[in-house]
Design a protein around this motif. Sequence first.
Motif, PDB file in Angstrom:
ATOM      1  N   GLY A  15       0.783  -1.227   0.000  1.00  0.00           N
ATOM      2  CA  GLY A  15       0.000   0.000   0.000  1.00  0.00           C
ATOM      3  C   GLY A  15       0.813   1.274   0.000  1.00  0.00           C
ATOM      4  N   PHE A  16       2.126   1.162  -0.161  1.00  0.00           N
ATOM      5  CA  PHE A  16       2.949   2.365  -0.224  1.00  0.00           C
ATOM      6  C   PHE A  16       4.131   2.132  -1.145  1.00  0.00           C
ATOM      7  CE2 PHE A  16       4.934  -0.018   3.183  1.00  0.00           C
ATOM      8  CZ  PHE A  16       6.290   0.221   3.027  1.00  0.00           C
ATOM      9  N   GLY A  17       4.734   3.255  -1.551  1.00  0.00           N
ATOM     10  CA  GLY A  17       5.889   3.180  -2.436  1.00  0.00           C
ATOM     11  C   GLY A  17       6.622   4.505  -2.461  1.00  0.00           C
ATOM     12  N   PHE A  18       7.598   4.595  -3.351  1.00  0.00           N
ATOM     13  CA  PHE A  18       8.432   5.784  -3.468  1.00  0.00           C
ATOM     14  C   PHE A  18       8.532   6.202  -4.925  1.00  0.00           C
ATOM     15  CE2 PHE A  18       9.747   3.513   0.296  1.00  0.00           C
ATOM     16  CZ  PHE A  18       9.804   4.517   1.241  1.00  0.00           C
ATOM     17  N   VAL A  19       8.529   7.514  -5.151  1.00  0.00           N
ATOM     18  CA  VAL A  19       8.683   8.078  -6.491  1.00  0.00           C
ATOM     19  C   VAL A  19       9.853   9.044  -6.437  1.00  0.00           C
ATOM     20  CG1 VAL A  19       7.602   9.428  -8.312  1.00  0.00           C
ATOM     21  CG2 VAL A  19       6.207   7.876  -6.948  1.00  0.00           C
ATOM     22  N   HIS A  20      10.874   8.801  -7.272  1.00  0.00           N
ATOM     23  CA  HIS A  20      12.068   9.650  -7.336  1.00  0.00           C
ATOM     24  C   HIS A  20      11.969  10.560  -8.558  1.00  0.00           C
ATOM     25  CE1 HIS A  20      14.563   7.122  -4.557  1.00  0.00           C
ATOM     26  NE2 HIS A  20      13.617   6.269  -4.886  1.00  0.00           N
ATOM     27  N   PHE A  21      12.130  11.855  -8.341  1.00  0.00           N
ATOM     28  CA  PHE A  21      12.152  12.827  -9.427  1.00  0.00           C
ATOM     29  C   PHE A  21      13.585  13.263  -9.679  1.00  0.00           C
ATOM     30  CE2 PHE A  21       7.721  13.091  -8.331  1.00  0.00           C
ATOM     31  CZ  PHE A  21       7.106  13.340  -9.535  1.00  0.00           C
ATOM     32  N   SER A  22      13.812  13.866 -10.851  1.00  0.00           N
ATOM     33  CA  SER A  22      15.166  14.324 -11.172  1.00  0.00           C
ATOM     34  C   SER A  22      15.531  15.594 -10.407  1.00  0.00           C
ATOM     35  CB  SER A  22      15.324  14.532 -12.674  1.00  0.00           C
ATOM     36  OG  SER A  22      14.391  15.478 -13.125  1.00  0.00           O
ATOM     37  N   ASN A  23      14.536  16.376  -9.962  1.00  0.00           N
ATOM     38  CA  ASN A  23      14.856  17.540  -9.128  1.00  0.00           C
ATOM     39  C   ASN A  23      13.752  17.809  -8.104  1.00  0.00           C
ATOM     40  OD1 ASN A  23      12.929  19.556 -10.098  1.00  0.00           O
ATOM     41  ND2 ASN A  23      14.109  19.560 -11.996  1.00  0.00           N
ATOM     42  N   ALA A  24      14.075  18.595  -7.096  1.00  0.00           N
ATOM     43  CA  ALA A  24      13.176  18.832  -5.974  1.00  0.00           C
ATOM     44  C   ALA A  24      11.958  19.676  -6.348  1.00  0.00           C
ATOM     45  CB  ALA A  24      13.939  19.498  -4.836  1.00  0.00           C
ATOM     46  N   ASP A  25      12.093  20.578  -7.324  1.00  0.00           N
ATOM     47  CA  ASP A  25      10.950  21.404  -7.732  1.00  0.00           C
ATOM     48  C   ASP A  25       9.840  20.554  -8.343  1.00  0.00           C
ATOM     49  OD1 ASP A  25      12.199  23.711  -6.855  1.00  0.00           O
ATOM     50  OD2 ASP A  25      13.130  24.097  -8.816  1.00  0.00           O
ATOM     51  N   GLU A  26      10.238  19.580  -9.158  1.00  0.00           N
ATOM     52  CA  GLU A  26       9.254  18.672  -9.751  1.00  0.00           C
ATOM     53  C   GLU A  26       8.578  17.848  -8.664  1.00  0.00           C
ATOM     54  OE1 GLU A  26      11.642  16.465 -12.486  1.00  0.00           O
ATOM     55  OE2 GLU A  26      11.636  18.052 -13.990  1.00  0.00           O
ATOM     56  N   ALA A  27       9.339  17.394  -7.677  1.00  0.00           N
ATOM     57  CA  ALA A  27       8.778  16.619  -6.575  1.00  0.00           C
ATOM     58  C   ALA A  27       7.788  17.456  -5.774  1.00  0.00           C
ATOM     59  CB  ALA A  27       9.893  16.103  -5.677  1.00  0.00           C
ATOM     60  N   MET A  28       8.125  18.714  -5.538  1.00  0.00           N
ATOM     61  CA  MET A  28       7.238  19.605  -4.787  1.00  0.00           C
ATOM     62  C   MET A  28       5.926  19.830  -5.525  1.00  0.00           C
ATOM     63  SD  MET A  28       6.610  21.502  -2.168  1.00  0.00           S
ATOM     64  CE  MET A  28       7.976  22.201  -1.303  1.00  0.00           C
ATOM     65  N   SER A  29       5.988  20.065  -6.830  1.00  0.00           N
ATOM     66  CA  SER A  29       4.753  20.290  -7.592  1.00  0.00           C
ATOM     67  C   SER A  29       3.913  19.018  -7.658  1.00  0.00           C
ATOM     68  CB  SER A  29       5.063  20.827  -8.991  1.00  0.00           C
ATOM     69  OG  SER A  29       5.773  19.870  -9.746  1.00  0.00           O
ATOM     70  N   ALA A  30       4.555  17.853  -7.756  1.00  0.00           N
ATOM     71  CA  ALA A  30       3.812  16.592  -7.772  1.00  0.00           C
ATOM     72  C   ALA A  30       3.139  16.346  -6.424  1.00  0.00           C
ATOM     73  CB  ALA A  30       4.745  15.439  -8.107  1.00  0.00           C
ATOM     74  N   LYS A  31       3.853  16.624  -5.343  1.00  0.00           N
ATOM     75  CA  LYS A  31       3.275  16.442  -4.004  1.00  0.00           C
ATOM     76  C   LYS A  31       2.069  17.343  -3.813  1.00  0.00           C
ATOM     77  CE  LYS A  31       4.011  17.281   0.854  1.00  0.00           C
ATOM     78  NZ  LYS A  31       2.761  18.011   0.929  1.00  0.00           N
ATOM     79  N   ASP A  32       2.220  18.608  -4.169  1.00  0.00           N
ATOM     80  CA  ASP A  32       1.128  19.564  -3.997  1.00  0.00           C
ATOM     81  C   ASP A  32      -0.094  19.185  -4.822  1.00  0.00           C
ATOM     82  OD1 ASP A  32       2.721  21.001  -2.271  1.00  0.00           O
ATOM     83  OD2 ASP A  32       3.303  22.498  -3.766  1.00  0.00           O
ATOM     84  N   ALA A  33       0.125  18.689  -6.034  1.00  0.00           N
ATOM     85  CA  ALA A  33      -0.990  18.376  -6.920  1.00  0.00           C
ATOM     86  C   ALA A  33      -1.645  17.034  -6.611  1.00  0.00           C
ATOM     87  CB  ALA A  33      -0.515  18.383  -8.368  1.00  0.00           C
ATOM     88  N   MET A  34      -0.866  16.032  -6.198  1.00  0.00           N
ATOM     89  CA  MET A  34      -1.393  14.678  -6.061  1.00  0.00           C
ATOM     90  C   MET A  34      -1.819  14.296  -4.646  1.00  0.00           C
ATOM     91  SD  MET A  34      -1.447  13.267  -9.062  1.00  0.00           S
ATOM     92  CE  MET A  34      -1.443  11.501  -8.824  1.00  0.00           C
ATOM     93  N   ASP A  35      -1.396  15.039  -3.634  1.00  0.00           N
ATOM     94  CA  ASP A  35      -1.755  14.699  -2.261  1.00  0.00           C
ATOM     95  C   ASP A  35      -3.269  14.805  -2.076  1.00  0.00           C
ATOM     96  OD1 ASP A  35      -1.307  13.928   0.362  1.00  0.00           O
ATOM     97  OD2 ASP A  35      -0.948  15.961   1.065  1.00  0.00           O
ATOM     98  N   GLY A  36      -3.882  13.698  -1.669  1.00  0.00           N
ATOM     99  CA  GLY A  36      -5.328  13.656  -1.470  1.00  0.00           C
ATOM    100  C   GLY A  36      -6.120  13.233  -2.692  1.00  0.00           C
ATOM    101  N   LYS A  37      -5.472  13.145  -3.845  1.00  0.00           N
ATOM    102  CA  LYS A  37      -6.163  12.729  -5.078  1.00  0.00           C
ATOM    103  C   LYS A  37      -6.229  11.209  -5.139  1.00  0.00           C
ATOM    104  CE  LYS A  37      -6.478  16.858  -6.956  1.00  0.00           C
ATOM    105  NZ  LYS A  37      -6.420  17.757  -5.845  1.00  0.00           N
ATOM    106  N   ALA A  38      -7.268  10.682  -5.787  1.00  0.00           N
ATOM    107  CA  ALA A  38      -7.450   9.239  -5.920  1.00  0.00           C
ATOM    108  C   ALA A  38      -6.681   8.719  -7.123  1.00  0.00           C
ATOM    109  CB  ALA A  38      -8.927   8.912  -6.070  1.00  0.00           C
ATOM    110  N   LEU A  39      -6.098   7.530  -6.966  1.00  0.00           N
ATOM    111  CA  LEU A  39      -5.422   6.841  -8.058  1.00  0.00           C
ATOM    112  C   LEU A  39      -5.845   5.381  -7.995  1.00  0.00           C
ATOM    113  CD1 LEU A  39      -3.339   6.815 -10.378  1.00  0.00           C
ATOM    114  CD2 LEU A  39      -1.602   6.287  -8.672  1.00  0.00           C
ATOM    115  N   LEU A  40      -6.756   4.994  -8.880  1.00  0.00           N
ATOM    116  CA  LEU A  40      -7.273   3.624  -8.946  1.00  0.00           C
ATOM    117  C   LEU A  40      -7.777   3.131  -7.592  1.00  0.00           C
ATOM    118  CD1 LEU A  40      -4.544   1.966 -11.205  1.00  0.00           C
ATOM    119  CD2 LEU A  40      -6.786   2.789 -11.906  1.00  0.00           C
ATOM    120  N   GLY A  41      -8.413   4.002  -6.847  1.00  0.00           N
ATOM    121  CA  GLY A  41      -8.924   3.610  -5.536  1.00  0.00           C
ATOM    122  C   GLY A  41      -9.045   4.800  -4.616  1.00  0.00           C
ATOM    123  N   GLY A  42      -8.567   4.645  -3.399  1.00  0.00           N
ATOM    124  CA  GLY A  42      -8.685   5.685  -2.383  1.00  0.00           C
ATOM    125  C   GLY A  42      -7.697   6.818  -2.574  1.00  0.00           C
ATOM    126  N   PRO A  43      -7.774   7.823  -1.699  1.00  0.00           N
ATOM    127  CA  PRO A  43      -6.902   8.989  -1.818  1.00  0.00           C
ATOM    128  C   PRO A  43      -5.451   8.664  -1.441  1.00  0.00           C
ATOM    129  CG  PRO A  43      -8.210   9.158   0.161  1.00  0.00           C
ATOM    130  CD  PRO A  43      -8.708   7.940  -0.577  1.00  0.00           C
TER     131      PRO A  43
END
Length: 134
Positions: A83-111
């Motif tokens: 139920g958990f995993g890790f996603v590595h980005f090439s830079n921290a800005d991309e990781a920050m934007s992904a976190k802000d956009a995807m936190d709380g969003k559903a992906l093939l199930g729950g949030p």
Amino acid sequence: MRSLIRFIVRRNLATTSNPVSPSSLRSYCSHSPPSTSTPNSKLFVAGLSWLVDEKSLKDAFSLFGHVSEVRIMYDKDSGRSRGFGFVHFSNADEAMSAKDAMDGKALLGGPLRISFALEKVRGAPVVVPRLPNT
């Protein structure tokens, strides 16, 4: 998570004669990037459905930048996702934007619950304060 740690500390202070200071407790995931010299570009992703595999997770996060690695943790005995995993980005800005956009969003199930991953500390003991049975 911080409110849970504060609750445990307050309860420990109120019920024991050997209190634990809040600064001695460690948090193993963070809602903001850690303040280190190297910016963190690794996200901890919790709340994954059993339907999510590495390809679907990479596809979902690739919208925010170059994903260098995706890793889902699996149970050794059953082979099912934990139920958990890790996603590595090439830079921290991309990781920050992904976190802000995807936190709380559903992906093939729950949030999804997303935070910045902290580096694993090997060889250091992890001390969790025990609360007396009340």
